[in-house]
Motif scaffolding. Structure first.
Motif, PDB file in Angstrom:
ATOM      1  N   TYR A 139      -6.411   6.231  -3.946  1.00 21.64           N
ATOM      2  CA  TYR A 139      -5.613   6.915  -2.929  1.00 21.64           C
ATOM      3  C   TYR A 139      -5.385   8.404  -3.210  1.00 21.64           C
ATOM      4  O   TYR A 139      -4.830   9.114  -2.381  1.00 21.64           O
ATOM      5  CB  TYR A 139      -4.232   6.257  -2.793  1.00 21.64           C
ATOM      6  N   GLY A 140      -5.781   8.853  -4.374  1.00 21.49           N
ATOM      7  CA  GLY A 140      -5.486  10.225  -4.762  1.00 21.49           C
ATOM      8  C   GLY A 140      -6.217  11.260  -3.928  1.00 21.49           C
ATOM      9  O   GLY A 140      -7.306  11.023  -3.412  1.00 21.49           O
ATOM     10  N   THR A 141      -5.594  12.418  -3.817  1.00 25.07           N
ATOM     11  CA  THR A 141      -6.167  13.514  -3.037  1.00 25.07           C
ATOM     12  C   THR A 141      -6.833  14.551  -3.928  1.00 25.07           C
ATOM     13  O   THR A 141      -7.481  15.464  -3.430  1.00 25.07           O
ATOM     14  CB  THR A 141      -5.073  14.230  -2.227  1.00 25.07           C
ATOM     15  N   GLY A 142      -6.637  14.446  -5.226  1.00 23.29           N
ATOM     16  CA  GLY A 142      -7.170  15.443  -6.147  1.00 23.29           C
ATOM     17  C   GLY A 142      -6.298  16.676  -6.234  1.00 23.29           C
ATOM     18  O   GLY A 142      -6.663  17.676  -6.835  1.00 23.29           O
ATOM     19  N   LYS A 143      -5.117  16.606  -5.622  1.00 20.21           N
ATOM     20  CA  LYS A 143      -4.201  17.748  -5.591  1.00 20.21           C
ATOM     21  C   LYS A 143      -3.838  18.215  -6.994  1.00 20.21           C
ATOM     22  O   LYS A 143      -3.841  19.404  -7.285  1.00 20.21           O
ATOM     23  CB  LYS A 143      -2.942  17.341  -4.816  1.00 20.21           C
ATOM     24  N   ARG A 144      -3.555  17.270  -7.868  1.00 16.36           N
ATOM     25  CA  ARG A 144      -3.155  17.627  -9.233  1.00 16.36           C
ATOM     26  C   ARG A 144      -4.303  18.299  -9.977  1.00 16.36           C
ATOM     27  O   ARG A 144      -4.111  19.273 -10.687  1.00 16.36           O
ATOM     28  CB  ARG A 144      -2.680  16.388  -9.983  1.00 16.36           C
ATOM     29  N   ALA A 145      -5.503  17.794  -9.808  1.00 15.20           N
ATOM     30  CA  ALA A 145      -6.672  18.371 -10.472  1.00 15.20           C
ATOM     31  C   ALA A 145      -6.924  19.785  -9.959  1.00 15.20           C
ATOM     32  O   ALA A 145      -7.219  20.694 -10.733  1.00 15.20           O
ATOM     33  CB  ALA A 145      -7.888  17.492 -10.255  1.00 15.20           C
ATOM     34  N   ARG A 146      -6.800  19.988  -8.647  1.00 13.65           N
ATOM     35  CA  ARG A 146      -6.993  21.329  -8.087  1.00 13.65           C
ATOM     36  C   ARG A 146      -5.942  22.293  -8.605  1.00 13.65           C
ATOM     37  O   ARG A 146      -6.248  23.423  -8.976  1.00 13.65           O
ATOM     38  CB  ARG A 146      -6.932  21.285  -6.548  1.00 13.65           C
ATOM     39  N   ARG A 147      -4.693  21.840  -8.624  1.00 16.12           N
ATOM     40  CA  ARG A 147      -3.608  22.692  -9.105  1.00 16.12           C
ATOM     41  C   ARG A 147      -3.817  23.031 -10.572  1.00 16.12           C
ATOM     42  O   ARG A 147      -3.603  24.164 -10.992  1.00 16.12           O
ATOM     43  CB  ARG A 147      -2.259  21.999  -8.891  1.00 16.12           C
ATOM     44  N   SER A 148      -4.294  22.076 -11.338  1.00 19.00           N
ATOM     45  CA  SER A 148      -4.563  22.310 -12.749  1.00 19.00           C
ATOM     46  C   SER A 148      -5.680  23.343 -12.922  1.00 19.00           C
ATOM     47  O   SER A 148      -5.580  24.242 -13.754  1.00 19.00           O
ATOM     48  CB  SER A 148      -4.949  20.999 -13.425  1.00 19.00           C
ATOM     49  N   VAL A 155       3.832  10.662  -6.509  1.00 22.63           N
ATOM     50  CA  VAL A 155       4.694  11.045  -7.633  1.00 22.63           C
ATOM     51  C   VAL A 155       3.835  11.617  -8.752  1.00 22.63           C
ATOM     52  O   VAL A 155       4.149  12.665  -9.325  1.00 22.63           O
ATOM     53  CB  VAL A 155       5.520   9.836  -8.143  1.00 22.63           C
ATOM     54  N   TYR A 156       2.741  10.954  -9.057  1.00 24.97           N
ATOM     55  CA  TYR A 156       1.850  11.427 -10.120  1.00 24.97           C
ATOM     56  C   TYR A 156       1.259  12.790  -9.776  1.00 24.97           C
ATOM     57  O   TYR A 156       1.253  13.701 -10.593  1.00 24.97           O
ATOM     58  CB  TYR A 156       0.731  10.412 -10.369  1.00 24.97           C
ATOM     59  N   GLU A 157       0.755  12.940  -8.546  1.00 24.82           N
ATOM     60  CA  GLU A 157       0.095  14.190  -8.172  1.00 24.82           C
ATOM     61  C   GLU A 157       1.064  15.367  -8.075  1.00 24.82           C
ATOM     62  O   GLU A 157       0.672  16.508  -8.273  1.00 24.82           O
ATOM     63  CB  GLU A 157      -0.650  14.022  -6.851  1.00 24.82           C
ATOM     64  N   ASN A 158       2.318  15.098  -7.768  1.00 27.76           N
ATOM     65  CA  ASN A 158       3.297  16.177  -7.636  1.00 27.76           C
ATOM     66  C   ASN A 158       3.987  16.519  -8.942  1.00 27.76           C
ATOM     67  O   ASN A 158       4.781  17.449  -8.993  1.00 27.76           O
ATOM     68  CB  ASN A 158       4.335  15.822  -6.570  1.00 27.76           C
ATOM     69  N   SER A 159       3.695  15.768 -10.000  1.00 30.54           N
ATOM     70  CA  SER A 159       4.296  16.017 -11.304  1.00 30.54           C
ATOM     71  C   SER A 159       3.252  16.605 -12.236  1.00 30.54           C
ATOM     72  O   SER A 159       2.262  15.959 -12.548  1.00 30.54           O
ATOM     73  CB  SER A 159       4.822  14.702 -11.892  1.00 30.54           C
ATOM     74  N   MET A 160       3.469  17.854 -12.656  1.00 26.04           N
ATOM     75  CA  MET A 160       2.511  18.477 -13.571  1.00 26.04           C
ATOM     76  C   MET A 160       2.720  18.008 -15.006  1.00 26.04           C
ATOM     77  O   MET A 160       1.788  17.953 -15.779  1.00 26.04           O
ATOM     78  CB  MET A 160       2.619  20.002 -13.519  1.00 26.04           C
ATOM     79  N   GLU A 161       3.939  17.683 -15.378  1.00 30.45           N
ATOM     80  CA  GLU A 161       4.226  17.291 -16.753  1.00 30.45           C
ATOM     81  C   GLU A 161       4.023  15.798 -16.993  1.00 30.45           C
ATOM     82  O   GLU A 161       3.761  15.376 -18.097  1.00 30.45           O
ATOM     83  CB  GLU A 161       5.658  17.660 -17.142  1.00 30.45           C
ATOM     84  N   GLU A 184       0.838  -1.196   0.000  1.00 25.47           N
ATOM     85  CA  GLU A 184       0.000   0.000   0.000  1.00 25.47           C
ATOM     86  C   GLU A 184       0.873   1.246   0.000  1.00 25.47           C
ATOM     87  O   GLU A 184       0.545   2.246  -0.646  1.00 25.47           O
ATOM     88  CB  GLU A 184      -0.935  -0.003   1.209  1.00 25.47           C
ATOM     89  N   GLN A 185       1.991   1.194   0.700  1.00 25.63           N
ATOM     90  CA  GLN A 185       2.883   2.357   0.738  1.00 25.63           C
ATOM     91  C   GLN A 185       3.456   2.648  -0.652  1.00 25.63           C
ATOM     92  O   GLN A 185       3.547   3.805  -1.054  1.00 25.63           O
ATOM     93  CB  GLN A 185       4.032   2.131   1.739  1.00 25.63           C
ATOM     94  N   PHE A 186       3.813   1.611  -1.394  1.00 23.54           N
ATOM     95  CA  PHE A 186       4.309   1.810  -2.757  1.00 23.54           C
ATOM     96  C   PHE A 186       3.224   2.469  -3.607  1.00 23.54           C
ATOM     97  O   PHE A 186       3.501   3.395  -4.381  1.00 23.54           O
ATOM     98  CB  PHE A 186       4.739   0.478  -3.381  1.00 23.54           C
ATOM     99  N   LYS A 187       2.002   2.014  -3.468  1.00 20.36           N
ATOM    100  CA  LYS A 187       0.894   2.566  -4.234  1.00 20.36           C
ATOM    101  C   LYS A 187       0.697   4.042  -3.895  1.00 20.36           C
ATOM    102  O   LYS A 187       0.536   4.885  -4.782  1.00 20.36           O
ATOM    103  CB  LYS A 187      -0.395   1.789  -3.964  1.00 20.36           C
ATOM    104  N   ARG A 188       0.716   4.350  -2.603  1.00 19.26           N
ATOM    105  CA  ARG A 188       0.544   5.741  -2.181  1.00 19.26           C
ATOM    106  C   ARG A 188       1.705   6.618  -2.675  1.00 19.26           C
ATOM    107  O   ARG A 188       1.500   7.759  -3.083  1.00 19.26           O
ATOM    108  CB  ARG A 188       0.415   5.826  -0.664  1.00 19.26           C
ATOM    109  N   ASP A 189       2.899   6.066  -2.640  1.00 17.34           N
ATOM    110  CA  ASP A 189       4.058   6.814  -3.134  1.00 17.34           C
ATOM    111  C   ASP A 189       3.950   7.060  -4.641  1.00 17.34           C
ATOM    112  O   ASP A 189       4.279   8.141  -5.124  1.00 17.34           O
ATOM    113  CB  ASP A 189       5.358   6.075  -2.820  1.00 17.34           C
TER     114      ASP A 189
END
Length: 101
Positions: free
Chosen positions: A47-56, A17-23, A8-13
């Motif tokens: 597990y996503g927080t929607g951080k990337r979508a909000r930032r977008s 990585v995906y959410e913190n990468s805009m490109e 689960e930790q690998f999945k969350r990590d």
């Protein structure tokens, strides 16, 4: 081929990585991590927080604001140019009358 199981930790990590990468795309990040693209997409859903979508969305809003500001500035410049044009037209008419008199 045996199915891989990830902690689960690998999945969350991976999701972090995906959410913190805009490109980065699902494909590129999954390839970098050596996992299947669909697995990453499923983990982001789970597990996503929607951080990337909000930032977008925030960046899109900032772009709209800057576009609106640019349009406002261009409209102001256009009004000045039109005023200068009108002054030159009036001056041309005036001097043409003076020369013909």
């Amino acid at each position: 081929m045996p199915r891989k199981t990830y902690s689960e930790q690998f999945k969350r990590d991976a999701v972090a990585v995906y959410e913190n990468s805009m490109e980065g795309t699902f494909n590129s990040i999954a390839a970098d991590l050596g996992i299947n693209r669909n697995s990453l997409a499923n983990w982001v859903d789970k597990y996503g927080t929607g951080k990337r979508a909000r930032r977008s969305r925030e960046q899109a809003h900032a772009q709209q604001v800057s576009d609106a500001e640019r349009i406002r500035q261009l409209e102001k410049k256009l009004a000045i140019a039109e005023e200068e044009r009108d002054i030159l037209r009036k001056a041309t008419v005036y001097f043409t009358k003076e020369m013909n008199s």
